[in-house]
Design a protein around this motif. Structure first.
Motif, PDB file in Angstrom:
ATOM      1  N   LEU A   1      45.037  46.179  46.805  1.00  0.00           N
ATOM      2  CA  LEU A   1      45.373  47.474  47.736  1.00  0.00           C
ATOM      3  C   LEU A   1      45.355  48.748  47.109  1.00  0.00           C
ATOM      4  CD1 LEU A   1      48.137  47.447  50.419  1.00  0.00           C
ATOM      5  CD2 LEU A   1      47.912  49.170  48.801  1.00  0.00           C
ATOM      6  N   GLY A   2      44.506  49.587  47.646  1.00  0.00           N
ATOM      7  CA  GLY A   2      44.562  50.876  47.006  1.00  0.00           C
ATOM      8  C   GLY A   2      45.036  52.235  48.043  1.00  0.00           C
ATOM      9  N   PHE A   3      45.878  52.920  47.487  1.00  0.00           N
ATOM     10  CA  PHE A   3      46.098  53.889  48.481  1.00  0.00           C
ATOM     11  C   PHE A   3      45.626  55.267  48.023  1.00  0.00           C
ATOM     12  CE2 PHE A   3      50.213  56.827  49.209  1.00  0.00           C
ATOM     13  CZ  PHE A   3      49.688  57.271  50.583  1.00  0.00           C
ATOM     14  N   SER A   4      44.968  56.070  48.945  1.00  0.00           N
ATOM     15  CA  SER A   4      44.537  57.446  48.555  1.00  0.00           C
ATOM     16  C   SER A   4      43.498  57.394  47.451  1.00  0.00           C
ATOM     17  CB  SER A   4      45.468  58.491  48.467  1.00  0.00           C
ATOM     18  OG  SER A   4      45.346  59.742  48.255  1.00  0.00           O
ATOM     19  N   MET A   5      43.528  58.149  46.590  1.00  0.00           N
ATOM     20  CA  MET A   5      42.492  58.026  45.496  1.00  0.00           C
ATOM     21  C   MET A   5      42.461  56.768  44.852  1.00  0.00           C
ATOM     22  SD  MET A   5      42.425  61.393  43.169  1.00  0.00           S
ATOM     23  CE  MET A   5      41.892  62.898  43.667  1.00  0.00           C
ATOM     24  N   GLY A   6      43.728  55.921  44.909  1.00  0.00           N
ATOM     25  CA  GLY A   6      43.562  54.499  44.640  1.00  0.00           C
ATOM     26  C   GLY A   6      42.727  53.533  45.350  1.00  0.00           C
ATOM     27  N   GLY A   7      42.442  54.299  46.524  1.00  0.00           N
ATOM     28  CA  GLY A   7      41.691  53.344  47.547  1.00  0.00           C
ATOM     29  C   GLY A   7      40.354  53.754  47.382  1.00  0.00           C
ATOM     30  N   CYS A   8      39.793  54.821  46.594  1.00  0.00           N
ATOM     31  CA  CYS A   8      38.518  54.988  45.953  1.00  0.00           C
ATOM     32  C   CYS A   8      38.192  54.242  45.082  1.00  0.00           C
ATOM     33  CB  CYS A   8      38.348  56.576  45.439  1.00  0.00           C
ATOM     34  SG  CYS A   8      38.807  57.744  46.912  1.00  0.00           S
ATOM     35  N   ALA A   9      39.083  53.833  44.119  1.00  0.00           N
ATOM     36  CA  ALA A   9      39.003  53.182  42.857  1.00  0.00           C
ATOM     37  C   ALA A   9      38.638  51.420  43.401  1.00  0.00           C
ATOM     38  CB  ALA A   9      40.197  53.094  41.949  1.00  0.00           C
ATOM     39  N   VAL A  10      39.661  51.053  44.364  1.00  0.00           N
ATOM     40  CA  VAL A  10      39.342  49.672  44.707  1.00  0.00           C
ATOM     41  C   VAL A  10      38.267  49.342  45.491  1.00  0.00           C
ATOM     42  CG1 VAL A  10      42.051  49.497  44.572  1.00  0.00           C
ATOM     43  CG2 VAL A  10      40.817  49.885  46.747  1.00  0.00           C
ATOM     44  N   GLN A  11      37.472  50.344  46.070  1.00  0.00           N
ATOM     45  CA  GLN A  11      36.176  49.956  46.537  1.00  0.00           C
ATOM     46  C   GLN A  11      35.260  49.542  45.332  1.00  0.00           C
ATOM     47  OE1 GLN A  11      34.988  53.125  49.531  1.00  0.00           O
ATOM     48  NE2 GLN A  11      37.135  53.993  49.288  1.00  0.00           N
ATOM     49  N   MET A  12      35.283  50.392  44.371  1.00  0.00           N
ATOM     50  CA  MET A  12      34.473  50.257  43.334  1.00  0.00           C
ATOM     51  C   MET A  12      34.698  49.150  42.419  1.00  0.00           C
ATOM     52  SD  MET A  12      32.435  52.896  43.660  1.00  0.00           S
ATOM     53  CE  MET A  12      31.470  52.292  42.447  1.00  0.00           C
ATOM     54  N   VAL A  13      36.153  48.649  42.422  1.00  0.00           N
ATOM     55  CA  VAL A  13      36.460  47.376  41.928  1.00  0.00           C
ATOM     56  C   VAL A  13      35.725  46.195  42.852  1.00  0.00           C
ATOM     57  CG1 VAL A  13      38.241  45.503  41.286  1.00  0.00           C
ATOM     58  CG2 VAL A  13      38.753  48.154  41.089  1.00  0.00           C
ATOM     59  N   ALA A  14      35.711  46.097  43.989  1.00  0.00           N
ATOM     60  CA  ALA A  14      35.301  45.329  44.807  1.00  0.00           C
ATOM     61  C   ALA A  14      33.769  45.014  44.846  1.00  0.00           C
ATOM     62  CB  ALA A  14      35.843  45.276  46.314  1.00  0.00           C
ATOM     63  N   LEU A  15      33.149  46.373  44.650  1.00  0.00           N
ATOM     64  CA  LEU A  15      31.652  46.416  44.467  1.00  0.00           C
ATOM     65  C   LEU A  15      31.177  45.886  43.007  1.00  0.00           C
ATOM     66  CD1 LEU A  15      31.067  49.820  46.162  1.00  0.00           C
ATOM     67  CD2 LEU A  15      30.223  47.417  46.935  1.00  0.00           C
ATOM     68  N   THR A  16      32.102  46.068  42.048  1.00  0.00           N
ATOM     69  CA  THR A  16      31.414  45.846  40.597  1.00  0.00           C
ATOM     70  C   THR A  16      31.994  44.291  40.295  1.00  0.00           C
ATOM     71  OG1 THR A  16      32.203  48.084  39.993  1.00  0.00           O
ATOM     72  CG2 THR A  16      32.100  46.452  38.183  1.00  0.00           C
ATOM     73  N   ALA A  17      33.137  43.860  40.951  1.00  0.00           N
ATOM     74  CA  ALA A  17      33.386  42.517  40.548  1.00  0.00           C
ATOM     75  C   ALA A  17      34.041  41.772  41.703  1.00  0.00           C
ATOM     76  CB  ALA A  17      34.736  42.554  39.527  1.00  0.00           C
ATOM     77  N   PRO A  18      32.989  41.537  42.597  1.00  0.00           N
ATOM     78  CA  PRO A  18      33.275  41.139  43.997  1.00  0.00           C
ATOM     79  C   PRO A  18      33.849  39.816  43.946  1.00  0.00           C
ATOM     80  CG  PRO A  18      30.924  41.031  43.747  1.00  0.00           C
ATOM     81  CD  PRO A  18      31.655  41.929  42.724  1.00  0.00           C
ATOM     82  N   GLU A  19      33.574  39.019  42.900  1.00  0.00           N
ATOM     83  CA  GLU A  19      34.129  37.376  42.506  1.00  0.00           C
ATOM     84  C   GLU A  19      35.591  37.761  42.061  1.00  0.00           C
ATOM     85  OE1 GLU A  19      33.409  39.110  38.644  1.00  0.00           O
ATOM     86  OE2 GLU A  19      32.181  39.052  40.502  1.00  0.00           O
ATOM     87  N   LEU A  20      36.025  38.683  41.950  1.00  0.00           N
ATOM     88  CA  LEU A  20      37.697  38.845  41.518  1.00  0.00           C
ATOM     89  C   LEU A  20      38.354  39.142  42.668  1.00  0.00           C
ATOM     90  CD1 LEU A  20      39.584  39.315  39.376  1.00  0.00           C
ATOM     91  CD2 LEU A  20      38.982  41.741  39.245  1.00  0.00           C
ATOM     92  N   VAL A  21      37.954  39.822  43.890  1.00  0.00           N
ATOM     93  CA  VAL A  21      38.698  40.448  44.810  1.00  0.00           C
ATOM     94  C   VAL A  21      38.480  39.323  45.950  1.00  0.00           C
ATOM     95  CG1 VAL A  21      39.203  42.221  46.339  1.00  0.00           C
ATOM     96  CG2 VAL A  21      38.480  42.601  44.172  1.00  0.00           C
TER      97      VAL A  21
END
Length: 309
Positions: A101-121
């Motif tokens: 879960l990412g809130f506000s700027m944290g939401g920008c970060a978690v999009q990139m997490v899911a794109l970078t390591a989709p197997e993790l999320v």
């Protein structure tokens, strides 16, 4: 159950050299839900009612990114850097899969997490946030040109320093400007003040506006709203995990229409809009949002049941 008010801060050193501060709330052995907080905030700013509601059925992990709060290191200057930071933290904990879960700027970060390591999320929640700027000059299927936030709210959130200013800016930028909003802001702030752990004084100072916050704001202005095909918007179709997008119906910091963008551009996304609420809807409706997130995490992928509807 360990609560947000009582959980002790723990530390883990990641491969990138950062000693991350974090807390684990809840007692469940389910897949952990990792949360990334907003601009200038450390984990002491999470509303305990919201976190405890999330943790009712699962472990919730809150943390400070590099250079924030109790963590060491420096704040990265791209959201890809924020994502790499979070991935390093999760790997240091030895977790093979998480909900995120990412809130506000944290939401920008978690999009990139899911794109970078989709197997993790396994599942992704994007709250009060937006995708990066599209590279195309015009985009169909979304509100275009994009609605823009009123700069006065960003300035207020950027400039707060004293405890009184910090409390005021969260009320002013996160909640509706009426009695409903003021009452919700006061209730949320009082809950934040409930944390009381021996040897761990509350840290309710926002990231220094002339150092770390300057890097965070520049990350948004220079990395996220400048078109870049490596950022999230042009890649939203790559997200195949279930995604829940949430916002208030009148977000002054990240216009609500940008949540609609995420819902239409991500194939497996759902959207929830909360009434008479702004950027801080997750605190104004803390228990309800927690329940909705839990239903999303515990339920089936809606695409899997679509033929039965």
């Amino acid at each position: 159950m360990t609560t947000a008010q009582t959980a002790k801060t723990q530390y883990v050193t990641a491969a990138n050299g950062t000693k991350f501060a974090y807390r684990r709330i809840g007692t469940s052995t389910a897949i952990p839900l990792v949360t990334h907080i907003h601009y200038r905030a450390n984990m002491d700013f999470w509303d305990p009612l919201f976190i405890n509601s999330l943790a009712a059925n699962r472990p919730v992990i809150i943390f400070d990114q590099s250079g924030v709060g109790r963590s060491t290191g420096e704040i990265p200057n791209t959201f890809q850097g924020w994502a790499d930071d979070l991935i390093a933290f999760v790997k240091a904990l030895g977790l093979e899969q998480i909900d995120l879960l990412g809130f506000s700027m944290g939401g920008c970060a978690v999009q990139m997490v899911a794109l970078t390591a989709p197997e993790l999320v396994r599942k992704l929640i994007i709250a009060g946030s937006a995708a990066s700027m599209p590279t195309a000059e015009t985009v169909t299927g979304i509100v275009w040109p994009r609605d823009q936030a009123d700069v006065k709210y960003i300035i207020d959130l950027n400039d707060a320093v004293t405890p009184e200013e910090v409390k005021h800016t969260i009320e002013y930028t996160f909640f509706p400007e009426d009695k409903i909003g003021r009452d919700a802001a006061e209730a949320s702030w009082n809950r934040v003040l409930e944390r009381n752990v021996e040897g761990e004084p509350k840290n309710l100072k926002l990231v220094d506006k002339d150092t770390g916050a300057k890097v965070q704001l520049a990350t948004f202005l220079e990395d996220w709203i400048v078109p870049n095909p490596r950022n999230s918007f042009d890649r939203l179709g790559e997200l195949k995990m279930p995604v829940l997008v949430m916002n208030g119906d009148h977000d002054e910091l990240v216009p609500t229409s940008q949540s609609w963008e995420l819902a239409v551009k991500i194939e497996n996304a759902q959207l929830i809009i909360y009434p008479h609420a702004g950027h801080g809807f997750i605190y104004q409706y803390a228990e309800l949002v927690g329940q909705n997130v839990s239903r999303f995490l515990d339920g089936k992928d809606y695409q899997a049941i679509w033929p039965q509807l």
